[in-house]
Design a protein around this motif. Structure first.
Motif, PDB file in Angstrom:
ATOM      1  N   VAL A 347      21.294  29.673  19.921  1.00  0.00           N
ATOM      2  CA  VAL A 347      22.710  29.380  20.154  1.00  0.00           C
ATOM      3  C   VAL A 347      23.445  30.577  20.748  1.00  0.00           C
ATOM      4  O   VAL A 347      24.204  30.427  21.709  1.00  0.00           O
ATOM      5  CB  VAL A 347      23.381  28.910  18.851  1.00  0.00           C
ATOM      6  N   PRO A 348      23.240  31.814  20.233  1.00  0.00           N
ATOM      7  CA  PRO A 348      23.951  32.966  20.821  1.00  0.00           C
ATOM      8  C   PRO A 348      23.595  33.206  22.287  1.00  0.00           C
ATOM      9  O   PRO A 348      24.477  33.495  23.102  1.00  0.00           O
ATOM     10  CB  PRO A 348      23.506  34.144  19.944  1.00  0.00           C
ATOM     11  N   LEU A 349      22.303  33.082  22.640  1.00  0.00           N
ATOM     12  CA  LEU A 349      21.897  33.326  24.025  1.00  0.00           C
ATOM     13  C   LEU A 349      22.439  32.251  24.963  1.00  0.00           C
ATOM     14  O   LEU A 349      22.967  32.555  26.040  1.00  0.00           O
ATOM     15  CB  LEU A 349      20.376  33.388  24.120  1.00  0.00           C
ATOM     16  N   VAL A 350      22.295  30.998  24.581  1.00  0.00           N
ATOM     17  CA  VAL A 350      22.827  29.911  25.411  1.00  0.00           C
ATOM     18  C   VAL A 350      24.347  30.020  25.490  1.00  0.00           C
ATOM     19  O   VAL A 350      24.942  29.821  26.557  1.00  0.00           O
ATOM     20  CB  VAL A 350      22.414  28.538  24.839  1.00  0.00           C
ATOM     21  N   GLY A 351      24.983  30.354  24.363  1.00  0.00           N
ATOM     22  CA  GLY A 351      26.435  30.518  24.366  1.00  0.00           C
ATOM     23  C   GLY A 351      26.876  31.621  25.304  1.00  0.00           C
ATOM     24  O   GLY A 351      27.878  31.486  26.021  1.00  0.00           O
ATOM     25  N   LEU A 352      26.141  32.752  25.335  1.00  0.00           N
ATOM     26  CA  LEU A 352      26.469  33.849  26.252  1.00  0.00           C
ATOM     27  C   LEU A 352      26.363  33.396  27.707  1.00  0.00           C
ATOM     28  O   LEU A 352      27.227  33.720  28.533  1.00  0.00           O
ATOM     29  CB  LEU A 352      25.524  35.024  26.000  1.00  0.00           C
ATOM     30  N   ALA A 353      25.315  32.642  28.017  1.00  0.00           N
ATOM     31  CA  ALA A 353      25.144  32.143  29.385  1.00  0.00           C
ATOM     32  C   ALA A 353      26.282  31.202  29.780  1.00  0.00           C
ATOM     33  O   ALA A 353      26.796  31.264  30.897  1.00  0.00           O
ATOM     34  CB  ALA A 353      23.799  31.423  29.509  1.00  0.00           C
ATOM     35  N   VAL A 354      26.669  30.339  28.849  1.00  0.00           N
ATOM     36  CA  VAL A 354      27.776  29.417  29.119  1.00  0.00           C
ATOM     37  C   VAL A 354      29.073  30.190  29.352  1.00  0.00           C
ATOM     38  O   VAL A 354      29.845  29.867  30.267  1.00  0.00           O
ATOM     39  CB  VAL A 354      27.951  28.423  27.949  1.00  0.00           C
ATOM     40  N   ILE A 355      29.310  31.222  28.554  1.00  0.00           N
ATOM     41  CA  ILE A 355      30.528  32.030  28.712  1.00  0.00           C
ATOM     42  C   ILE A 355      30.559  32.695  30.078  1.00  0.00           C
ATOM     43  O   ILE A 355      31.587  32.680  30.772  1.00  0.00           O
ATOM     44  CB  ILE A 355      30.610  33.086  27.593  1.00  0.00           C
ATOM     45  N   ILE A 356      29.445  33.276  30.502  1.00  0.00           N
ATOM     46  CA  ILE A 356      29.385  33.921  31.821  1.00  0.00           C
ATOM     47  C   ILE A 356      29.651  32.908  32.927  1.00  0.00           C
ATOM     48  O   ILE A 356      30.435  33.152  33.847  1.00  0.00           O
ATOM     49  CB  ILE A 356      28.020  34.596  32.029  1.00  0.00           C
ATOM     50  N   ALA A 357      29.006  31.749  32.835  1.00  0.00           N
ATOM     51  CA  ALA A 357      29.168  30.724  33.864  1.00  0.00           C
ATOM     52  C   ALA A 357      30.593  30.178  33.900  1.00  0.00           C
ATOM     53  O   ALA A 357      31.202  30.058  34.971  1.00  0.00           O
ATOM     54  CB  ALA A 357      28.170  29.583  33.631  1.00  0.00           C
ATOM     55  N   MET A 358      31.146  29.858  32.729  1.00  0.00           N
ATOM     56  CA  MET A 358      32.490  29.287  32.665  1.00  0.00           C
ATOM     57  C   MET A 358      33.546  30.281  33.134  1.00  0.00           C
ATOM     58  O   MET A 358      34.466  29.929  33.885  1.00  0.00           O
ATOM     59  CB  MET A 358      32.791  28.825  31.246  1.00  0.00           C
ATOM     60  N   CYS A 359      33.434  31.530  32.691  1.00  0.00           N
ATOM     61  CA  CYS A 359      34.410  32.540  33.108  1.00  0.00           C
ATOM     62  C   CYS A 359      34.327  32.801  34.613  1.00  0.00           C
ATOM     63  O   CYS A 359      35.346  33.031  35.271  1.00  0.00           O
ATOM     64  CB  CYS A 359      34.193  33.838  32.339  1.00  0.00           C
ATOM     65  N   SER A 360      33.128  32.738  35.152  1.00  0.00           N
ATOM     66  CA  SER A 360      32.962  32.969  36.590  1.00  0.00           C
ATOM     67  C   SER A 360      33.572  31.838  37.416  1.00  0.00           C
ATOM     68  O   SER A 360      34.207  32.091  38.446  1.00  0.00           O
ATOM     69  CB  SER A 360      31.473  33.127  36.917  1.00  0.00           C
ATOM     70  N   THR A 361      33.366  30.598  36.981  1.00  0.00           N
ATOM     71  CA  THR A 361      33.962  29.485  37.727  1.00  0.00           C
ATOM     72  C   THR A 361      35.480  29.576  37.716  1.00  0.00           C
ATOM     73  O   THR A 361      36.139  29.290  38.725  1.00  0.00           O
ATOM     74  CB  THR A 361      33.533  28.126  37.145  1.00  0.00           C
ATOM     75  N   GLN A 362      36.050  30.006  36.599  1.00  0.00           N
ATOM     76  CA  GLN A 362      37.504  30.083  36.525  1.00  0.00           C
ATOM     77  C   GLN A 362      38.052  31.348  37.184  1.00  0.00           C
ATOM     78  O   GLN A 362      39.204  31.368  37.622  1.00  0.00           O
ATOM     79  CB  GLN A 362      37.952  29.999  35.067  1.00  0.00           C
ATOM     80  N   LEU A 363      37.250  32.406  37.262  1.00  0.00           N
ATOM     81  CA  LEU A 363      37.655  33.572  38.043  1.00  0.00           C
ATOM     82  C   LEU A 363      37.851  33.171  39.494  1.00  0.00           C
ATOM     83  O   LEU A 363      38.794  33.630  40.160  1.00  0.00           O
ATOM     84  CB  LEU A 363      36.591  34.670  37.935  1.00  0.00           C
ATOM     85  N   ALA A 364      36.988  32.298  39.989  1.00  0.00           N
ATOM     86  CA  ALA A 364      37.158  31.760  41.343  1.00  0.00           C
ATOM     87  C   ALA A 364      38.264  30.727  41.388  1.00  0.00           C
ATOM     88  O   ALA A 364      38.980  30.603  42.393  1.00  0.00           O
ATOM     89  CB  ALA A 364      35.845  31.137  41.823  1.00  0.00           C
ATOM     90  N   GLY A 365      38.420  29.963  40.298  1.00  0.00           N
ATOM     91  CA  GLY A 365      39.440  28.919  40.261  1.00  0.00           C
ATOM     92  C   GLY A 365      40.850  29.463  40.333  1.00  0.00           C
ATOM     93  O   GLY A 365      41.759  28.770  40.782  1.00  0.00           O
ATOM     94  N   GLY A 366      41.057  30.699  39.877  1.00  0.00           N
ATOM     95  CA  GLY A 366      42.392  31.296  39.934  1.00  0.00           C
ATOM     96  C   GLY A 366      42.970  31.334  41.338  1.00  0.00           C
ATOM     97  O   GLY A 366      44.053  30.801  41.593  1.00  0.00           O
ATOM     98  N   PRO A 367      42.274  31.943  42.303  1.00  0.00           N
ATOM     99  CA  PRO A 367      42.834  32.053  43.661  1.00  0.00           C
ATOM    100  C   PRO A 367      42.544  30.873  44.581  1.00  0.00           C
ATOM    101  O   PRO A 367      43.020  30.867  45.723  1.00  0.00           O
ATOM    102  CB  PRO A 367      42.153  33.312  44.208  1.00  0.00           C
ATOM    103  N   TYR A 368      41.794  29.877  44.107  1.00  0.00           N
ATOM    104  CA  TYR A 368      41.367  28.838  45.051  1.00  0.00           C
ATOM    105  C   TYR A 368      42.534  28.052  45.640  1.00  0.00           C
ATOM    106  O   TYR A 368      42.521  27.695  46.828  1.00  0.00           O
ATOM    107  CB  TYR A 368      40.349  27.895  44.395  1.00  0.00           C
ATOM    108  N   ALA A 369      43.569  27.776  44.841  1.00  0.00           N
ATOM    109  CA  ALA A 369      44.702  26.998  45.355  1.00  0.00           C
ATOM    110  C   ALA A 369      45.376  27.728  46.506  1.00  0.00           C
ATOM    111  O   ALA A 369      45.675  27.141  47.558  1.00  0.00           O
ATOM    112  CB  ALA A 369      45.706  26.733  44.233  1.00  0.00           C
ATOM    113  N   ALA A 370      45.608  29.022  46.336  1.00  0.00           N
ATOM    114  CA  ALA A 370      46.217  29.810  47.400  1.00  0.00           C
ATOM    115  C   ALA A 370      45.271  29.927  48.587  1.00  0.00           C
ATOM    116  O   ALA A 370      45.695  29.833  49.749  1.00  0.00           O
ATOM    117  CB  ALA A 370      46.575  31.201  46.876  1.00  0.00           C
ATOM    118  N   PHE A 371      43.989  30.116  48.320  1.00  0.00           N
ATOM    119  CA  PHE A 371      43.005  30.277  49.390  1.00  0.00           C
ATOM    120  C   PHE A 371      42.960  29.057  50.299  1.00  0.00           C
ATOM    121  O   PHE A 371      42.938  29.177  51.524  1.00  0.00           O
ATOM    122  CB  PHE A 371      41.631  30.533  48.766  1.00  0.00           C
ATOM    123  N   TYR A 372      42.959  27.875  49.705  1.00  0.00           N
ATOM    124  CA  TYR A 372      42.927  26.650  50.505  1.00  0.00           C
ATOM    125  C   TYR A 372      44.252  26.427  51.225  1.00  0.00           C
ATOM    126  O   TYR A 372      44.282  26.028  52.393  1.00  0.00           O
ATOM    127  CB  TYR A 372      42.592  25.445  49.617  1.00  0.00           C
TER     128      TYR A 372
END
Length: 489
Positions: A347-372
């Motif tokens: 659970v900790p390892l899978v949870g860490l992977a999910v956190i990295i993936a989710m945070c990365s998608t939203q790091l991109a999601g922040g500027p996407y509206a302005a970018f488009y």
């Protein structure tokens, strides 16, 4: 192009090119965030139930595997409808304004979600077909709502803070992920299995009406965006009635639409493979209970909220492309870890992977509206942004759980990982081919600045070469360029 005298005297009408925060820009943020919250709450709930409960409730006769595939297919129906909604509402939004379109899409979203919550179960193909139809209606309205609410924020926001302002409605996605997962954890914990399958699953859909009511009140007090008002006034003064919009943007800027469609593939694939297919994978491959998988997604989504806001904030300082490229690198790391750690059942390892993936998608999601938004002139902005992002959802989001399930059954989960990494790499390459628009006044993005190479060859408009963008940069004050100065709050 300049503001009319009446608008020039109104500080709320100047927010698109100035640096001050106005009452109207704040209302736009609240309206956009509520619309985003409703959008992603309903889609999150549907996606989670499509992976866990709907195969049993609506597709029991098909068997476990076929029922899961059929359930994921209904999940994809919403994405199939998005491009149609983008074309229709994009045309209406570019012709009549952002505000009236947002009232209509909000109504459609609320009604379709509530009716889903009222559907009887175990009634065979008829009810299953109605479910698909309602899911299609959800997607149709979302095709206009997602972009319309973002543009309402973009075109009201101060020019030097568009990334951050746009990230606030975008944060509705991880916030809704948290709320949806927590609600499902709560319901599945306090209800018996019979109660949950009988009526408990309906509650999240019926709760949508509350968000619709609040959002409707806020939108009634929201003015049309200043840049659209300027374009509309210019068109009326010129005596023109019709303006190109809708599919016209594909003919006007085919390369821009094509590149923007591919640009978001890596983020979308990562997000939906983790939040929809990943939920089923954590149970089947990781041996986790549903509540455990839900809680992992809750933690990942909660941490993704500040990542989204930070992405918008930092993009105003270092630029949109650098922020998104960094996020895509995080998506690759997260997805590689997610599939690699799954067999350990940790659970900790899978949870860490999910956190990295989710945070990365939203790091991109922040500027996407302005970018488009910064890729198109005002008269094409709604259509261009909506069609690009919905086409991307159609290609990369809708089939993601379905393709992943079929691919894993045939070749194993590492084949799914390999395909995802290829898509992320493609998106990263495409991002480098799109221009950096941070700090530009949205009024100054004209047809020649946003035109495509295809049109340059046909003589329609000037090609968007490097020299074009350098020429535009010379018209923008140096202090407005994110790569030359850190913008203050």
């Amino acid at each position: 192009m300049t503001l009319s005298q009446s608008q020039a005297g109104d500080p709320e009408s100047q927010s698109h090119g100035a640096t001050q925060v106005t009452v109207m820009s704040k209302r736009a943020v609240v309206s956009g965030t509520l619309g985003s919250a409703l959008e992603y709450f309903d889609f999150t709930v549907y996606g989670l139930l499509a992976a866990t409960l709907f195969p049993k409730l609506f597709f029991h006769d098909l068997g476990p595997s076929a029922g899961l595939l059929a359930s994921f297919a209904t999940f994809g129906a919403g994405f199939l409808a998005r491009p149609l909604g983008a074309i229709v509402f994009g045309h209406l939004g570019d012709k009549y304004g952002r505000r009236p379109v947002l009232h209509l899409t909000l109504l459609l979203m609320g009604v379709s979600s509530v009716v889903i919550g009222l559907l009887p179960t175990g009634q065979g193909i008829v009810i299953a077909s109605i479910l698909v139809g309602l899911r299609f209606l959800q997607g149709f309205s979302l095709g206009g709502e997602a972009t319309g609410s973002q543009l309402m924020v973009m075109e009201h926001a101060p020019s030097n803070r568009r990334g951050f302002f746009g990230s606030i409605p975008s944060s509705g996605s991880p916030i809704s992920q948290v709320c949806a997962n927590l609600l499902l954890v709560l319901l599945t914990s306090v209800l018996t299995e019979q109660q949950w399958e009988s009526w408990g699953w309906r509650l999240p859909f019926l709760m949508s009406i509350a968000i619709v009511a609040v959002a409707a009140v806020v939108r009634m007090k929201l003015d049309e965006t200043p840049v659209f008002t300027v374009v509309k006034d210019d068109v009326q003064q010129a005596g023109a009635i019709e303006r190109d919009s809708g599919l016209g943007v594909v003919a006007a800027f085919p390369k821009t639409v094509f590149l923007l469609t591919l640009a978001w593939g890596g983020v979308l694939s990562t997000f939906y493979l983790v939040t929809v297919y990943g939920l089923s994978l954590m149970k089947s491959e990781g041996g986790m209970q549903s509540n455990t998988a839900f809680l992992i997604l809750v933690v990942g989504s909660a941490l993704a909220v500040p990542a989204c806001l930070f992405g918008g904030w930092i993009s105003d300082r270092v630029g949109r492309r650098k922020t998104i490229l960094t996020a895509l690198a995080g998506c690759a790391i997260g997805m590689g870890a997610f599939f690699s750690f799954m067999h350990f059942g940790s659970v900790p390892l899978v949870g860490l992977a999910v956190i990295i993936a989710m945070c990365s998608t939203q790091l991109a999601g922040g500027p996407y509206a302005a970018f488009y938004a910064e890729q198109f002139p005002t008269k094409y902005r709604f259509s261009g942004s909506a069609i690009s992002i919905t086409f991307s959802n159609l290609v990369f989001s809708a089939p993601a759980p379905f393709v992943a399930t079929a691919l894993a059954d045939s070749f194993g989960i590492y084949a799914v990982m390999a395909l995802t990494l290829v898509i992320i790499a493609l998106s990263a390459f495409v991002i480098t081919r799109l221009r950096e628009g941070g700090g530009i006044d949205l009024e100054e993005i004209g047809d020649t600045a946003a035109g495509s190479v295809d049109q340059a060859e046909s003589g329609a408009v000037q090609s968007p070469t490097t020299s074009d963008f350098e020429e535009m940069d010379r018209t923008i004050p140096a202090q407005s360029r994110p790569e030359q100065k850190l913008l203050t709050d």
